[in-house]
Design an enzyme around this catalytic site. Structure first.
Site: not given
Ligand code: CMP
Length: 155
Positions: A9, A49, A112, A115, A126
């Site tokens: 990311k 998403y 984070n 992914h 995907e």
């Molecule tokens: P990812 O593993 O890509 O899956 C969905 C993404 O949404 C996740 O990583 C985070 O980047 C984002 N995400 C999930 N929960 C939250 C949250 N509570 N607040 C903000 N972003 C979130």
């Protein structure tokens, strides 16, 4: 062998963690079968998403994911999806296990770093969304006989 998609990311790209992330999967014994940089377009991101549509963080998440290009990869291995998710760690960096990528390098729940596909169905969807057929490769791995037993690679 199972294929899984990993996205590096924008936060990980900005922090110079691309090499570190790739190295963790390589060292584990996963096989890299696809890699490129892309910028998510709005339509693809909505589909990516779709399960988060309507949530209060959706708009922010989309903004974050288009901040910079991202590095997208396909990795392959036995039980590849579960194996990669273990290396990645749980969603929120500050709660993720030490030793995982998020646990070692992150604090945020949204930013984070990475992914990883969460099921065979997601991985298939995907791959189709961001890779052309000729961008996912099949090749013989010279180290496969060191990583798996003959029995494990039979099927
Ligand atoms: P990812 O593993 O890509 O899956 C969905 C993404 O949404 C996740 O990583 C985070 O980047 C984002 N995400 C999930 N929960 C939250 C949250 N509570 N607040 C903000 N972003 C979130």
């Amino acid at each position: 062998m199972e294929k899984t998609v990993v996205l590096v990311k924008p936060d990980a790209l900005q922090r110079g963690l691309v090499g570190e992330i790739i190295q963790r999967f390589e060292r584990k014994g996963m096989k890299l079968v696809g890699i490129k940089m892309i910028t998510f377009d709005d339509e693809t991101l909505d589909e990516w998403y779709e399960h988060h549509k309507g949530k209060d963080f959706f708009a922010d998440l989309k903004k974050f994911m288009t901040w910079t290009p991202i590095v997208v990869m396909v990795w392959q291995g036995l039980d590849g999806i579960a194996t990669v998710r273990k290396i990645v760690g749980t969603t929120k960096g500050r709660e993720a296990e030490s030793g995982s990528i998020r646990g070692d390098f992150g604090m945020s729940g949204q930013q984070n770093l990475i992914h990883a596909s969460d099921s065979p169905e997601s991985a298939k969807k995907e791959i189709k969304l961001i890779f052309d057929k000729d961008e996912v490769f099949e090749y013989e791995s010279a180290s496969e006989c060191l990583i798996y037993s003959k029995e494990e690679t039979k099927s």
